[in-house]
Design a protein around this motif. Sequence first.
Motif, PDB file in Angstrom:
ATOM      1  N   ALA A  77       0.881   3.883  -4.169  1.00 55.74           N
ATOM      2  CA  ALA A  77       1.926   3.108  -4.834  1.00 55.74           C
ATOM      3  C   ALA A  77       1.463   1.666  -5.053  1.00 55.74           C
ATOM      4  N   LEU A  78       0.754   1.100  -4.072  1.00 55.64           N
ATOM      5  CA  LEU A  78       0.231  -0.265  -4.237  1.00 55.64           C
ATOM      6  C   LEU A  78      -0.852  -0.307  -5.317  1.00 55.64           C
ATOM      7  N   THR A  79      -1.649   0.742  -5.412  1.00 55.67           N
ATOM      8  CA  THR A  79      -2.654   0.822  -6.476  1.00 55.67           C
ATOM      9  C   THR A  79      -1.977   0.842  -7.841  1.00 55.67           C
ATOM     10  N   ASN A  80      -0.925   1.642  -7.957  1.00 52.56           N
ATOM     11  CA  ASN A  80      -0.181   1.686  -9.226  1.00 52.56           C
ATOM     12  C   ASN A  80       0.443   0.329  -9.549  1.00 52.56           C
ATOM     13  N   TYR A  81       0.942  -0.335  -8.524  1.00 53.38           N
ATOM     14  CA  TYR A  81       1.531  -1.669  -8.672  1.00 53.38           C
ATOM     15  C   TYR A  81       0.465  -2.656  -9.149  1.00 53.38           C
ATOM     16  N   LEU A  82      -0.714  -2.605  -8.551  1.00 53.65           N
ATOM     17  CA  LEU A  82      -1.829  -3.464  -8.939  1.00 53.65           C
ATOM     18  C   LEU A  82      -2.201  -3.241 -10.402  1.00 53.65           C
ATOM     19  N   ILE A  83      -2.316  -1.987 -10.785  1.00 55.53           N
ATOM     20  CA  ILE A  83      -2.666  -1.658 -12.172  1.00 55.53           C
ATOM     21  C   ILE A  83      -1.593  -2.173 -13.124  1.00 55.53           C
ATOM     22  N   ALA A  84      -0.329  -2.000 -12.742  1.00 56.67           N
ATOM     23  CA  ALA A  84       0.767  -2.459 -13.596  1.00 56.67           C
ATOM     24  C   ALA A  84       0.772  -3.981 -13.711  1.00 56.67           C
ATOM     25  N   ASP A  92      10.754  -1.696 -13.094  1.00 54.45           N
ATOM     26  CA  ASP A  92      11.582  -1.556 -11.896  1.00 54.45           C
ATOM     27  C   ASP A  92      11.261  -0.254 -11.167  1.00 54.45           C
ATOM     28  N   GLU A  93      10.907   0.772 -11.916  1.00 50.93           N
ATOM     29  CA  GLU A  93      10.551   2.057 -11.312  1.00 50.93           C
ATOM     30  C   GLU A  93       9.334   1.913 -10.393  1.00 50.93           C
ATOM     31  N   ILE A  94       8.349   1.155 -10.822  1.00 52.51           N
ATOM     32  CA  ILE A  94       7.151   0.934 -10.004  1.00 52.51           C
ATOM     33  C   ILE A  94       7.521   0.137  -8.756  1.00 52.51           C
ATOM     34  N   ARG A  95       8.337  -0.874  -8.923  1.00 51.37           N
ATOM     35  CA  ARG A  95       8.759  -1.687  -7.768  1.00 51.37           C
ATOM     36  C   ARG A  95       9.554  -0.837  -6.765  1.00 51.37           C
ATOM     37  N   ILE A  96      10.433  -0.007  -7.283  1.00 51.54           N
ATOM     38  CA  ILE A  96      11.239   0.864  -6.408  1.00 51.54           C
ATOM     39  C   ILE A  96      10.328   1.846  -5.670  1.00 51.54           C
ATOM     40  N   ASP A  97       9.361   2.419  -6.386  1.00 53.26           N
ATOM     41  CA  ASP A  97       8.429   3.359  -5.762  1.00 53.26           C
ATOM     42  C   ASP A  97       7.655   2.683  -4.634  1.00 53.26           C
ATOM     43  N   VAL A  98       7.166   1.480  -4.872  1.00 55.75           N
ATOM     44  CA  VAL A  98       6.428   0.742  -3.839  1.00 55.75           C
ATOM     45  C   VAL A  98       7.326   0.502  -2.628  1.00 55.75           C
ATOM     46  N   ASP A  99       8.569   0.085  -2.874  1.00 46.99           N
ATOM     47  CA  ASP A  99       9.489  -0.181  -1.762  1.00 46.99           C
ATOM     48  C   ASP A  99       9.800   1.086  -0.968  1.00 46.99           C
ATOM     49  N   GLU A 100       9.970   2.209  -1.655  1.00 50.61           N
ATOM     50  CA  GLU A 100      10.236   3.473  -0.962  1.00 50.61           C
ATOM     51  C   GLU A 100       9.037   3.902  -0.112  1.00 50.61           C
ATOM     52  N   MET A 101       7.850   3.786  -0.679  1.00 53.09           N
ATOM     53  CA  MET A 101       6.636   4.160   0.067  1.00 53.09           C
ATOM     54  C   MET A 101       6.435   3.209   1.242  1.00 53.09           C
ATOM     55  N   SER A 132       0.290  -4.333   4.423  1.00 55.79           N
ATOM     56  CA  SER A 132       1.325  -5.371   4.345  1.00 55.79           C
ATOM     57  C   SER A 132       0.808  -6.616   3.643  1.00 55.79           C
ATOM     58  N   ILE A 133      -0.418  -7.004   3.968  1.00 58.62           N
ATOM     59  CA  ILE A 133      -1.013  -8.168   3.297  1.00 58.62           C
ATOM     60  C   ILE A 133      -1.161  -7.895   1.809  1.00 58.62           C
ATOM     61  N   LEU A 134      -1.661  -6.714   1.474  1.00 58.70           N
ATOM     62  CA  LEU A 134      -1.821  -6.336   0.066  1.00 58.70           C
ATOM     63  C   LEU A 134      -0.476  -6.344  -0.640  1.00 58.70           C
ATOM     64  N   THR A 151      -5.414 -13.842  -6.133  1.00 54.70           N
ATOM     65  CA  THR A 151      -5.658 -13.398  -7.505  1.00 54.70           C
ATOM     66  C   THR A 151      -5.593 -11.882  -7.559  1.00 54.70           C
ATOM     67  N   ILE A 152      -5.560 -11.366  -8.755  1.00 56.23           N
ATOM     68  CA  ILE A 152      -5.550  -9.920  -8.942  1.00 56.23           C
ATOM     69  C   ILE A 152      -6.877  -9.328  -8.446  1.00 56.23           C
ATOM     70  N   GLU A 153      -7.980 -10.059  -8.612  1.00 58.20           N
ATOM     71  CA  GLU A 153      -9.288  -9.584  -8.140  1.00 58.20           C
ATOM     72  C   GLU A 153      -9.312  -9.512  -6.605  1.00 58.20           C
ATOM     73  N   MET A 154      -8.712 -10.511  -5.975  1.00 58.69           N
ATOM     74  CA  MET A 154      -8.637 -10.516  -4.511  1.00 58.69           C
ATOM     75  C   MET A 154      -7.840  -9.300  -4.030  1.00 58.69           C
ATOM     76  N   ALA A 155      -6.729  -9.030  -4.707  1.00 56.47           N
ATOM     77  CA  ALA A 155      -5.898  -7.874  -4.348  1.00 56.47           C
ATOM     78  C   ALA A 155      -6.677  -6.575  -4.548  1.00 56.47           C
ATOM     79  N   ALA A 156      -7.462  -6.500  -5.625  1.00 56.01           N
ATOM     80  CA  ALA A 156      -8.256  -5.295  -5.898  1.00 56.01           C
ATOM     81  C   ALA A 156      -9.292  -5.071  -4.795  1.00 56.01           C
ATOM     82  N   GLU A 157      -9.933  -6.125  -4.329  1.00 52.52           N
ATOM     83  CA  GLU A 157     -10.911  -6.008  -3.243  1.00 52.52           C
ATOM     84  C   GLU A 157     -10.236  -5.573  -1.942  1.00 52.52           C
ATOM     85  N   LEU A 158      -9.078  -6.150  -1.689  1.00 53.77           N
ATOM     86  CA  LEU A 158      -8.323  -5.794  -0.485  1.00 53.77           C
ATOM     87  C   LEU A 158      -7.921  -4.322  -0.522  1.00 53.77           C
TER      88      LEU A 158
END
Length: 181
Positions: A77-84, A92-101, A132-134, A151-158
């Motif tokens: 879900a975090l990967t999908n969030y990052l891509i989005a 909102d669907e992606i945000r809800i999915d991340v929160d549920e996961m 949690s950090i991600l 940054t988005i790159e930092m998040a991708a590395e994490l």
Amino acid sequence: MSSSTSALVIALVGIIGTLASALLTQRSASSNTLRELERADQQRREERGHQTKQAIVEARRSCYVALNIAARLYQTALTNYLIAIRSGAVTDEIRIDVDEMRRGHRARDAEAQMLVPDDVLIAAGKVNSHLSILYGILRRLDLGEPEPGETIEMAAELRVGTWELLAAMRTIMRRDLGIAP
């Protein structure tokens, strides 16, 4: 000694011998029965101990499976969030999915804290902390309020690093269950 006295003594010795024999036989049978009962009781205790150990292993296995699934779903879900976020297409669907996961993972992690040994708990804690950090970074990026250096790159590395922690956690879990060396 007269023959009648001799006969009486012989009769008494015979009666005492017969009675003693019956008592000794009864005592031996009681002793054997007691040993059999003690063996049966010991066997029941051993079986109960084995069943208890098996139940603990099964509870851990179920906990490990649930925690591993929840962590991987949260990571996905975090990967999908990052891509989005990267593509500017967060819904909102992606945000809800991340929160549920996230909630699901937190629940499985809380269960694990009551069941698993320390080495597994440490590995699961690293995964939880990393996720949690991600999540925090992605959430701030999504809101347009990143902290300095986020940054988005930092998040991708994490995110890539999280897969390594998940693999390490899984290895420790498998070792605890006796599946891996």
